[in-house]
Motif scaffolding. Structure first.
Motif, PDB file in Angstrom:
ATOM      1  N   ILE A 273      -1.502 -10.387  73.606  1.00  0.00           N
ATOM      2  CA  ILE A 273      -0.080 -10.684  73.807  1.00  0.00           C
ATOM      3  C   ILE A 273       0.319 -10.244  75.214  1.00  0.00           C
ATOM      4  O   ILE A 273       0.185  -9.062  75.563  1.00  0.00           O
ATOM      5  N   ASN A 274       0.782 -11.174  76.004  1.00  0.00           N
ATOM      6  CA  ASN A 274       1.366 -10.852  77.304  1.00  0.00           C
ATOM      7  C   ASN A 274       2.836 -10.529  77.069  1.00  0.00           C
ATOM      8  O   ASN A 274       3.603 -11.376  76.619  1.00  0.00           O
ATOM      9  N   HIS A 275       3.245  -9.309  77.377  1.00  0.00           N
ATOM     10  CA  HIS A 275       4.621  -8.891  77.114  1.00  0.00           C
ATOM     11  C   HIS A 275       5.605  -9.355  78.201  1.00  0.00           C
ATOM     12  O   HIS A 275       6.805  -9.105  78.086  1.00  0.00           O
ATOM     13  N   ILE A 276       5.102 -10.000  79.225  1.00  0.00           N
ATOM     14  CA  ILE A 276       5.843 -10.775  80.227  1.00  0.00           C
ATOM     15  C   ILE A 276       6.716  -9.926  81.147  1.00  0.00           C
ATOM     16  O   ILE A 276       6.592  -9.992  82.366  1.00  0.00           O
ATOM     17  N   ASP A 277       7.609  -9.136  80.576  1.00  0.00           N
ATOM     18  CA  ASP A 277       8.627  -8.475  81.391  1.00  0.00           C
ATOM     19  C   ASP A 277       8.031  -7.320  82.207  1.00  0.00           C
ATOM     20  O   ASP A 277       7.046  -6.696  81.815  1.00  0.00           O
ATOM     21  N   GLY A 278       8.692  -7.017  83.319  1.00  0.00           N
ATOM     22  CA  GLY A 278       8.298  -5.892  84.151  1.00  0.00           C
ATOM     23  C   GLY A 278       9.463  -4.929  84.333  1.00  0.00           C
ATOM     24  O   GLY A 278      10.623  -5.297  84.184  1.00  0.00           O
ATOM     25  N   MET A 279       9.147  -3.672  84.656  1.00  0.00           N
ATOM     26  CA  MET A 279      10.172  -2.669  84.902  1.00  0.00           C
ATOM     27  C   MET A 279       9.711  -1.785  86.067  1.00  0.00           C
ATOM     28  O   MET A 279       8.611  -1.234  86.036  1.00  0.00           O
ATOM     29  N   THR A 280      10.542  -1.682  87.099  1.00  0.00           N
ATOM     30  CA  THR A 280      10.193  -0.906  88.279  1.00  0.00           C
ATOM     31  C   THR A 280      10.546   0.560  88.085  1.00  0.00           C
ATOM     32  O   THR A 280      11.625   0.885  87.579  1.00  0.00           O
ATOM     33  N   ILE A 281       9.623   1.432  88.479  1.00  0.00           N
ATOM     34  CA  ILE A 281       9.834   2.875  88.361  1.00  0.00           C
ATOM     35  C   ILE A 281      10.739   3.342  89.495  1.00  0.00           C
ATOM     36  O   ILE A 281      10.448   3.110  90.676  1.00  0.00           O
TER      37      ILE A 281
ATOM     38  N   GLY B 113      -6.435   7.402  74.701  1.00  0.00           N
ATOM     39  CA  GLY B 113      -5.720   6.843  75.836  1.00  0.00           C
ATOM     40  C   GLY B 113      -6.122   7.544  77.106  1.00  0.00           C
ATOM     41  O   GLY B 113      -6.563   8.700  77.079  1.00  0.00           O
ATOM     42  N   ARG B 114      -5.999   6.837  78.207  1.00  0.00           N
ATOM     43  CA  ARG B 114      -6.289   7.461  79.491  1.00  0.00           C
ATOM     44  C   ARG B 114      -5.401   6.856  80.564  1.00  0.00           C
ATOM     45  O   ARG B 114      -5.022   5.679  80.503  1.00  0.00           O
ATOM     46  N   HIS B 115      -5.072   7.703  81.531  1.00  0.00           N
ATOM     47  CA  HIS B 115      -4.319   7.255  82.688  1.00  0.00           C
ATOM     48  C   HIS B 115      -5.341   6.833  83.738  1.00  0.00           C
ATOM     49  O   HIS B 115      -5.988   7.662  84.372  1.00  0.00           O
ATOM     50  N   VAL B 116      -5.489   5.522  83.905  1.00  0.00           N
ATOM     51  CA  VAL B 116      -6.576   4.977  84.716  1.00  0.00           C
ATOM     52  C   VAL B 116      -6.327   5.215  86.200  1.00  0.00           C
ATOM     53  O   VAL B 116      -7.238   5.568  86.957  1.00  0.00           O
ATOM     54  N   ASN B 117      -5.086   5.013  86.627  1.00  0.00           N
ATOM     55  CA  ASN B 117      -4.682   5.247  88.007  1.00  0.00           C
ATOM     56  C   ASN B 117      -3.291   5.870  88.011  1.00  0.00           C
ATOM     57  O   ASN B 117      -2.516   5.662  87.070  1.00  0.00           O
ATOM     58  N   PRO B 118      -2.938   6.611  89.064  1.00  0.00           N
ATOM     59  CA  PRO B 118      -1.602   7.200  89.122  1.00  0.00           C
ATOM     60  C   PRO B 118      -0.539   6.169  89.463  1.00  0.00           C
ATOM     61  O   PRO B 118      -0.834   5.124  90.063  1.00  0.00           O
ATOM     62  N   ALA B 119       0.685   6.469  89.091  1.00  0.00           N
ATOM     63  CA  ALA B 119       1.834   5.627  89.437  1.00  0.00           C
ATOM     64  C   ALA B 119       2.772   6.431  90.317  1.00  0.00           C
ATOM     65  O   ALA B 119       2.810   7.664  90.268  1.00  0.00           O
ATOM     66  N   ALA B 120       3.548   5.709  91.112  1.00  0.00           N
ATOM     67  CA  ALA B 120       4.529   6.348  91.986  1.00  0.00           C
ATOM     68  C   ALA B 120       5.798   5.519  91.977  1.00  0.00           C
ATOM     69  O   ALA B 120       5.821   4.366  91.513  1.00  0.00           O
ATOM     70  N   ALA B 121       6.862   6.126  92.455  1.00  0.00           N
ATOM     71  CA  ALA B 121       8.136   5.415  92.536  1.00  0.00           C
ATOM     72  C   ALA B 121       7.972   4.127  93.327  1.00  0.00           C
ATOM     73  O   ALA B 121       7.278   4.082  94.339  1.00  0.00           O
TER      74      ALA B 121
ATOM     75  N   THR C  63      -0.079  -2.161  83.796  1.00  0.00           N
ATOM     76  CA  THR C  63      -0.495  -2.377  85.177  1.00  0.00           C
ATOM     77  C   THR C  63       0.666  -2.093  86.129  1.00  0.00           C
ATOM     78  O   THR C  63       1.824  -2.013  85.714  1.00  0.00           O
ATOM     79  N   LYS C  64       0.347  -1.957  87.401  1.00  0.00           N
ATOM     80  CA  LYS C  64       1.391  -1.832  88.412  1.00  0.00           C
ATOM     81  C   LYS C  64       1.334  -3.040  89.347  1.00  0.00           C
ATOM     82  O   LYS C  64       0.268  -3.438  89.827  1.00  0.00           O
ATOM     83  N   ASP C  65       2.498  -3.645  89.535  1.00  0.00           N
ATOM     84  CA  ASP C  65       2.672  -4.747  90.483  1.00  0.00           C
ATOM     85  C   ASP C  65       1.771  -5.940  90.183  1.00  0.00           C
ATOM     86  O   ASP C  65       1.494  -6.748  91.061  1.00  0.00           O
ATOM     87  N   LYS C  66       1.320  -6.059  88.934  1.00  0.00           N
ATOM     88  CA  LYS C  66       0.425  -7.154  88.574  1.00  0.00           C
ATOM     89  C   LYS C  66       0.789  -7.677  87.189  1.00  0.00           C
ATOM     90  O   LYS C  66       0.454  -7.057  86.179  1.00  0.00           O
TER      91      LYS C  66
ATOM     92  N   GLY D  57      -7.390  -1.512  91.224  1.00  0.00           N
ATOM     93  CA  GLY D  57      -6.622  -0.273  91.125  1.00  0.00           C
ATOM     94  C   GLY D  57      -5.245  -0.471  90.529  1.00  0.00           C
ATOM     95  O   GLY D  57      -4.404   0.421  90.597  1.00  0.00           O
ATOM     96  N   SER D  58      -5.028  -1.632  89.931  1.00  0.00           N
ATOM     97  CA  SER D  58      -3.690  -1.937  89.417  1.00  0.00           C
ATOM     98  C   SER D  58      -3.466  -1.448  87.991  1.00  0.00           C
ATOM     99  O   SER D  58      -2.324  -1.369  87.541  1.00  0.00           O
ATOM    100  N   VAL D  59      -4.527  -1.132  87.262  1.00  0.00           N
ATOM    101  CA  VAL D  59      -4.361  -0.699  85.877  1.00  0.00           C
ATOM    102  C   VAL D  59      -3.936   0.768  85.855  1.00  0.00           C
ATOM    103  O   VAL D  59      -4.575   1.633  86.463  1.00  0.00           O
TER     104      VAL D  59
END
Length: 357
Positions: free
Chosen positions: A204-212, A276-284, A316-319, A333-335
Motif C-alpha cells: 500500500i502506497n500511503h501517498i501523502d507526505g509530511m515535512t518535519i 524495527g530499525r532507524h535506517v538513516n537519520p532524519a533532520a528538519a 522515506t525522506k524526500d522520496k 540513503g532515503s529510507v
C-alpha cells in the motif's frame, strides 16, 4: 563534587544491571491533544470517546505509540543520554490499555553489550517495562542503542548479544478488555476496508507526505520528556558525526503511523512491535512518506469481530513511495524507518458482511 549527572556512558553498562528510572508521568487529555496536533492522528478509537464506547471501551484510550514514547522517554536519561543513535526495537508488547489520567513509571534491565570496532562507542541492549499507578505492566520492549564511551582507552567488555524473537506470536497479543468490534462503523472510521479485505503480500502506497519542522520535532520530543542531547544541543552536535541536531526516531515513527491512515484507517490498535530499525537519520526539512506491506493475518480465536494484521511500514525522506523503496535494495540513503508491527482490525466492514460470514 558536582551534583549534576553526565548520564551513563558505554563502560557504565553491564549485563544484568537493573535501572529504576526517575520522574513518574501522568498523561492527560492535554497531552493527547498536543500529540494529535503534532501528528494529525485520525484513528477513530483514539479520537472519540463516543466511537470508543461503541466498540465496548469506557472511553478513548491513549494511542499506544504515545504510551510507547512516554515510557521510552523515561529511560533516556539513564540509557541513551550519551547516545549516538537509537538503532532498533524488538519484542514490544502492549499489555493493557492506558487511559488519560494514568501515571507511568519505568524500569530497565541491561541484557547485552558489544563494543564497536572503532573503540569509541558500543551497543547497549536493554529491556524496558512501563507500569501504571497500580503497578500493572502496560508495556515491555527491547531496544538497542549506540552509546559513546567516556574513555576510549577503557578495555572492551565481554560481548553479550541477546537472542531476540523475530516477531511477537499472534497468539500472545494482548486484547484490550471489553473490546467489541461487532458494531464498528467504517464510515465514521474513514475506510471501507477491514481485516478480510487485506491479502498477505499486498503493498500500500500511503501517498501523502509530511515535512518535519524543527520546532515540532523538538516540542514532540519534550512532550515525552526525552532529554537525549542529539535532539536539542545544536552547539554540541556541530562536532558530531551528523554535524547538526537529528530528529528523534520516534518522531518519524509517529509521522509514518499517521500517514498510514490513508490505506490502513481501520488498523485501530498497534498491539505489538515485532521489530524495527532507524535506517538513516532524519533532520528538519526532510519530508516523510511511507508505504506498507501486509506480512501476515491472524483471526483471533473464538472471535468473529476482530483480527490481527501484521504490517511492515517503511518510511522515506524526500522520496514518494509509488515504487515501494526497500531498505534492502535502496542505496540512496532515503529510507528512514523499517517497522514491523501488529494492528487489531475489525473483521468485517458493514453489518451485512458480518452476518454473511
Amino acid at each position: 563534587m558536582t551534583k549534576a549527572s553526565e548520564g551513563n556512558f558505554f563502560e557504565d553498562f553491564s549485563p544484568g544491571m537493573s535501572i529504576s528510572h526517575a520522574v513518574p508521568r501522568t498523561v492527560t487529555t492535554g497531552d493527547v491533544a498536543m500529540y494529535s496536533a503534532l501528528y494529525g492522528m485520525r484513528f477513530a478509537v483514539q479520537s472519540s470517546d463516543a466511537f470508543a464506547q461503541s466498540c465496548g471501551l469506557p472511553r478513548a484510550p491513549l494511542d499506544n505509540l504515545l504510551l510507547f514514547h512516554v515510557i521510552f522517554g523515561k529511560t533516556v536519561p539513564d540509557v541513551s543520554l550519551n547516545a549516538v543513535a537509537n538503532l532498533g526495537y524488538a519484542e514490544c508488547r502492549f499489555l493493557t490499555p492506558a487511559w488519560p489520567g494514568d501515571s507511568f513509571h519505568a524500569r530497565s534491565e541491561v541484557i547485552g553489550v558489544r563494543e564497536n570496532s572503532n573503540g569509541s562507542t558500543g551497543i547497549v541492549y536493554v529491556r524496558s517495562t512501563g507500569y501504571n499507578q497500580h503497578g500493572d505492566a502496560v508495556l515491555s520492549f527491547v531496544r538497542w542503542v549506540m552509546v559513546n564511551k567516556r574513555d576510549k582507552t577503557s578495555p572492551a567488555p565481554q560481548t553479550v548479544i541477546p537472542e531476540l524473537a523475530s516477531h511477537v506470536p499472534a497468539g500472545e497479543l494482548a486484547m484490550p478488555e471489553a473490546l467489541d468490534f461487532s458494531r464498528y462503523d467504517p464510515v465514521l472510521a474513514g475506510s471501507p476496508y477491514c481485516f478480510d479485505d487485506y491479502e498477505i503480500g499486498e503493498k500500500i502506497n500511503h501517498i501523502d507526505g509530511m515535512t518535519i519542522e524543527e520546532a515540532e520535532s523538538q516540542i514532540a520530543t519534550r512532550l515525552y520528556q526525552n532529554t537525549a542531547k542529539g535532539h536539542f544541543d545544536a552547539v554540541l552536535q556541530r562536532s558530531s558525526r551528523f554535524g547538526r541536531r537529528i530528529v528523534y526516531g520516534g518522531h518519524v515513527m509517529n509521522l509514518a503511523r499517521s500517514l498510514s491512515f490513508n490505506g490502513l484507517a481501520n488498523g485501530a490498535f498497534v498491539v505489538a512491535i515485532n521489530g524495527g530499525r532507524h535506517v538513516n537519520p532524519a533532520a528538519a526539512g526532510d519530508t516523510v512518506y511511507c508505504w506498507s506491506e501486509v506480512l501476515g493475518k491472524q483471526p483471533v480465536a473464538g472471535r468473529t469481530d476482530v483480527g490481527a494484521l501484521r504490517v511492515r511500514t517503511v518510511a522515506t525522506k524526500d522520496k514518494p513511495c509509488a515504487s515501494f523503496p526497500d531498505p534492502a535494495t535502496d542505496d540512496s540513503g532515503s529510507v528512514l524507518l523499517d517497522l514491523d508491527y501488529w494492528v487489531l482490525m475489525p473483521r468485517h466492514c458493514g453489518e451485512d458482511r458480518g452476518e454473511s460470514q
